[in-house]
Motif scaffolding. Sequence first.
Motif, PDB file in Angstrom:
ATOM      1  N   ARG A 103     -17.075-101.460  -0.644  1.00  0.00           N
ATOM      2  CA  ARG A 103     -15.875-100.885  -0.047  1.00  0.00           C
ATOM      3  C   ARG A 103     -14.696-101.849  -0.102  1.00  0.00           C
ATOM      4  NH1 ARG A 103     -15.569 -98.709   6.220  1.00  0.00           N
ATOM      5  NH2 ARG A 103     -13.460 -97.810   6.109  1.00  0.00           N
ATOM      6  N   TRP A 104     -14.944-103.137  -0.170  1.00  0.00           N
ATOM      7  CA  TRP A 104     -13.882-104.138  -0.077  1.00  0.00           C
ATOM      8  C   TRP A 104     -13.596-104.829  -1.400  1.00  0.00           C
ATOM      9  CZ3 TRP A 104     -12.030-102.629   4.215  1.00  0.00           C
ATOM     10  CH2 TRP A 104     -12.850-102.247   5.259  1.00  0.00           C
TER      11      TRP A 104
ATOM     12  N   VAL B 153      -8.797-106.035   0.125  1.00  0.00           N
ATOM     13  CA  VAL B 153      -9.640-105.558  -0.971  1.00  0.00           C
ATOM     14  C   VAL B 153      -9.468-106.516  -2.140  1.00  0.00           C
ATOM     15  CG1 VAL B 153     -10.047-103.724  -2.652  1.00  0.00           C
ATOM     16  CG2 VAL B 153      -9.570-103.139  -0.268  1.00  0.00           C
ATOM     17  N   THR B 154     -10.576-107.069  -2.654  1.00  0.00           N
ATOM     18  CA  THR B 154     -10.524-108.094  -3.688  1.00  0.00           C
ATOM     19  C   THR B 154     -10.677-107.486  -5.074  1.00  0.00           C
ATOM     20  OG1 THR B 154     -11.507-109.686  -2.167  1.00  0.00           O
ATOM     21  CG2 THR B 154     -11.564-110.237  -4.502  1.00  0.00           C
ATOM     22  N   ARG B 155      -9.759-107.824  -5.971  1.00  0.00           N
ATOM     23  CA  ARG B 155      -9.879-107.454  -7.381  1.00  0.00           C
ATOM     24  C   ARG B 155     -10.818-108.461  -8.053  1.00  0.00           C
ATOM     25  NH1 ARG B 155      -5.366-105.358 -10.346  1.00  0.00           N
ATOM     26  NH2 ARG B 155      -5.417-107.305 -11.496  1.00  0.00           N
ATOM     27  N   LEU B 156     -11.939-107.989  -8.565  1.00  0.00           N
ATOM     28  CA  LEU B 156     -12.931-108.881  -9.151  1.00  0.00           C
ATOM     29  C   LEU B 156     -12.426-109.538 -10.430  1.00  0.00           C
ATOM     30  CD1 LEU B 156     -16.167-106.751  -8.620  1.00  0.00           C
ATOM     31  CD2 LEU B 156     -15.265-108.597  -7.192  1.00  0.00           C
ATOM     32  N   ILE B 157     -11.498-108.891 -11.114  1.00  0.00           N
ATOM     33  CA  ILE B 157     -11.042-109.418 -12.400  1.00  0.00           C
ATOM     34  C   ILE B 157     -10.257-110.722 -12.243  1.00  0.00           C
ATOM     35  CG2 ILE B 157      -8.853-108.161 -12.468  1.00  0.00           C
ATOM     36  CD1 ILE B 157      -9.419-107.632 -15.451  1.00  0.00           C
ATOM     37  N   ASP B 158      -9.550-110.889 -11.104  1.00  0.00           N
ATOM     38  CA  ASP B 158      -8.743-112.099 -10.931  1.00  0.00           C
ATOM     39  C   ASP B 158      -8.763-112.659  -9.511  1.00  0.00           C
ATOM     40  OD1 ASP B 158      -7.272-110.174  -9.633  1.00  0.00           O
ATOM     41  OD2 ASP B 158      -5.552-110.235 -10.988  1.00  0.00           O
ATOM     42  N   GLY B 159      -9.493-112.013  -8.599  1.00  0.00           N
ATOM     43  CA  GLY B 159      -9.574-112.508  -7.233  1.00  0.00           C
ATOM     44  C   GLY B 159      -8.377-112.173  -6.361  1.00  0.00           C
ATOM     45  N   GLN B 160      -7.415-111.416  -6.862  1.00  0.00           N
ATOM     46  CA  GLN B 160      -6.237-111.070  -6.087  1.00  0.00           C
ATOM     47  C   GLN B 160      -6.602-110.115  -4.952  1.00  0.00           C
ATOM     48  OE1 GLN B 160      -2.705-111.951  -6.548  1.00  0.00           O
ATOM     49  NE2 GLN B 160      -2.876-111.136  -4.472  1.00  0.00           N
ATOM     50  N   LYS B 161      -5.999-110.353  -3.773  1.00  0.00           N
ATOM     51  CA  LYS B 161      -6.214-109.484  -2.627  1.00  0.00           C
ATOM     52  C   LYS B 161      -5.135-108.391  -2.606  1.00  0.00           C
ATOM     53  CE  LYS B 161      -9.503-111.904  -0.438  1.00  0.00           C
ATOM     54  NZ  LYS B 161     -10.824-111.376   0.003  1.00  0.00           N
ATOM     55  N   THR B 162      -5.555-107.142  -2.492  1.00  0.00           N
ATOM     56  CA  THR B 162      -4.610-106.033  -2.388  1.00  0.00           C
ATOM     57  C   THR B 162      -4.620-105.482  -0.965  1.00  0.00           C
ATOM     58  OG1 THR B 162      -6.240-104.358  -3.026  1.00  0.00           O
ATOM     59  CG2 THR B 162      -5.019-105.448  -4.800  1.00  0.00           C
ATOM     60  N   GLY B 163      -3.569-104.701  -0.648  1.00  0.00           N
ATOM     61  CA  GLY B 163      -3.446-104.160   0.694  1.00  0.00           C
ATOM     62  C   GLY B 163      -2.705-105.083   1.643  1.00  0.00           C
ATOM     63  N   ASP B 164      -2.039-106.117   1.118  1.00  0.00           N
ATOM     64  CA  ASP B 164      -1.285-107.037   1.954  1.00  0.00           C
ATOM     65  C   ASP B 164       0.075-106.438   2.312  1.00  0.00           C
ATOM     66  OD1 ASP B 164      -0.614-107.221  -0.771  1.00  0.00           O
ATOM     67  OD2 ASP B 164       0.424-109.102  -0.418  1.00  0.00           O
ATOM     68  N   GLN B 165       0.793-107.114   3.190  1.00  0.00           N
ATOM     69  CA  GLN B 165       2.097-106.628   3.639  1.00  0.00           C
ATOM     70  C   GLN B 165       2.993-107.801   3.999  1.00  0.00           C
ATOM     71  OE1 GLN B 165       2.515-104.835   7.611  1.00  0.00           O
ATOM     72  NE2 GLN B 165       3.578-103.103   6.668  1.00  0.00           N
ATOM     73  N   ASP B 166       4.246-107.714   3.582  1.00  0.00           N
ATOM     74  CA  ASP B 166       5.263-108.706   3.950  1.00  0.00           C
ATOM     75  C   ASP B 166       6.586-107.961   4.092  1.00  0.00           C
ATOM     76  OD1 ASP B 166       6.959-110.792   4.341  1.00  0.00           O
ATOM     77  OD2 ASP B 166       6.464-111.877   2.509  1.00  0.00           O
TER      78      ASP B 166
ATOM     79  N   PRO C 250     -14.406 -94.613  -6.276  1.00  0.00           N
ATOM     80  CA  PRO C 250     -15.713 -94.095  -5.853  1.00  0.00           C
ATOM     81  C   PRO C 250     -16.478 -93.368  -6.950  1.00  0.00           C
ATOM     82  CG  PRO C 250     -13.968 -92.668  -5.066  1.00  0.00           C
ATOM     83  CD  PRO C 250     -13.290 -93.837  -5.717  1.00  0.00           C
ATOM     84  N   ILE C 251     -15.763 -92.916  -8.015  1.00  0.00           N
ATOM     85  CA  ILE C 251     -16.454 -92.164  -9.073  1.00  0.00           C
ATOM     86  C   ILE C 251     -15.720 -92.354 -10.390  1.00  0.00           C
ATOM     87  CG2 ILE C 251     -15.155 -90.051  -8.594  1.00  0.00           C
ATOM     88  CD1 ILE C 251     -17.694 -88.480  -9.319  1.00  0.00           C
ATOM     89  N   ILE C 252     -16.456 -92.387 -11.474  1.00  0.00           N
ATOM     90  CA  ILE C 252     -15.902 -92.457 -12.833  1.00  0.00           C
ATOM     91  C   ILE C 252     -16.408 -91.250 -13.617  1.00  0.00           C
ATOM     92  CG2 ILE C 252     -15.989 -93.687 -15.036  1.00  0.00           C
ATOM     93  CD1 ILE C 252     -14.215 -95.125 -13.196  1.00  0.00           C
ATOM     94  N   ASP C 253     -15.500 -90.552 -14.282  1.00  0.00           N
ATOM     95  CA  ASP C 253     -15.880 -89.418 -15.123  1.00  0.00           C
ATOM     96  C   ASP C 253     -15.608 -89.790 -16.582  1.00  0.00           C
ATOM     97  OD1 ASP C 253     -16.443 -87.064 -16.341  1.00  0.00           O
ATOM     98  OD2 ASP C 253     -14.838 -85.901 -15.392  1.00  0.00           O
ATOM     99  N   PRO C 254     -16.626 -90.239 -17.318  1.00  0.00           N
ATOM    100  CA  PRO C 254     -16.409 -90.661 -18.713  1.00  0.00           C
ATOM    101  C   PRO C 254     -15.952 -89.532 -19.624  1.00  0.00           C
ATOM    102  CG  PRO C 254     -18.531 -91.431 -17.861  1.00  0.00           C
ATOM    103  CD  PRO C 254     -18.013 -90.419 -16.899  1.00  0.00           C
TER     104      PRO C 254
END
Length: 316
Positions: free
Chosen positions: A116-117, A40-53, A90-94
Amino acid sequence: LTGVIGNLERRDLLVTFNVPLSDKVFVRVAGTTKEHDGYVTRLIDGQKTGDQDVKAGRVQLRWVPNERFDVNLSVDASRSSDHGSATDVPIIDPTDLAPRQLGNPGYSENLVTPSRWTVQGGDPERGRFESVGATATVVYAINDNLTFKSLSGYRTSDQYLLQDWDRTPYPVWAEESNTEIEYYTQEFQLSGDSFDGRLKWLTGLFYLREMSVDLKFRNTALEPPNTIELRDIDVESYAAFAQGTYQLTGRLSATVGARYSKDEKDYFGVRGPFSGSNSGSWSSFTPLVGLEFQWTDDVMVYVSAAKGTRAGGFNS
């Protein structure tokens, strides 16, 4: 030796082997590594989340000097790291409480995850976990009807988390935490059988010492920046127990048991400008009774009644 290769640079490896050093000493070694990239890509910095090591290993030693003595030792260690869990918005409640405090019209449904990604992203996320543990089990058959057993355990763990709970560029809820836990347990057991094997019994003593520190720095819309939350807990637990099963007939047996436990806890906590401490002690007596009937060689029915307990604690 077992290995797995997959997409997202997945690479899993498991190695296990046994080494008989002699007819009385045996060694077993196991190690594993598991890695894969985020998805899953963070648009703010391009970092990929959901990785594992993940990397882990264990060494076990068994020593059997004679037919009455058996010693088993085990040491393990593990380490894992990631760049946050793979989540979306999936949803924002202002109208939620925290966004209202921001007073920023930009906090709206425009921050919903585009696909989704991907996720908008905010503060960077990281996770790290380290653990080291050791166990020792010593069994000594005093005679044909009496056995002594010692079970010792030790573990220490350290977990660091940097999380942006709202996954948006706005400072709604972010948290940095470090949790350290160290504990030691010791149990002694004496078991045997009496009355020509009709009574099988077990008695023992148990001790636990646990120390844990949980330190958090919160950045939320409702609190000053880097609000400190600290929980420091020290626990000691003691117990004595006994249980016996008596064969009334060839098929019917009765079980009676009891345990006395005592728990002591010391607590110190901080939340922003507030702090407090407390301590407490709890004791309990928990009996057990039961009947067992061996209907056939393969079917057994039973009825039992037991009392349980849970030690008290403190609400931070």
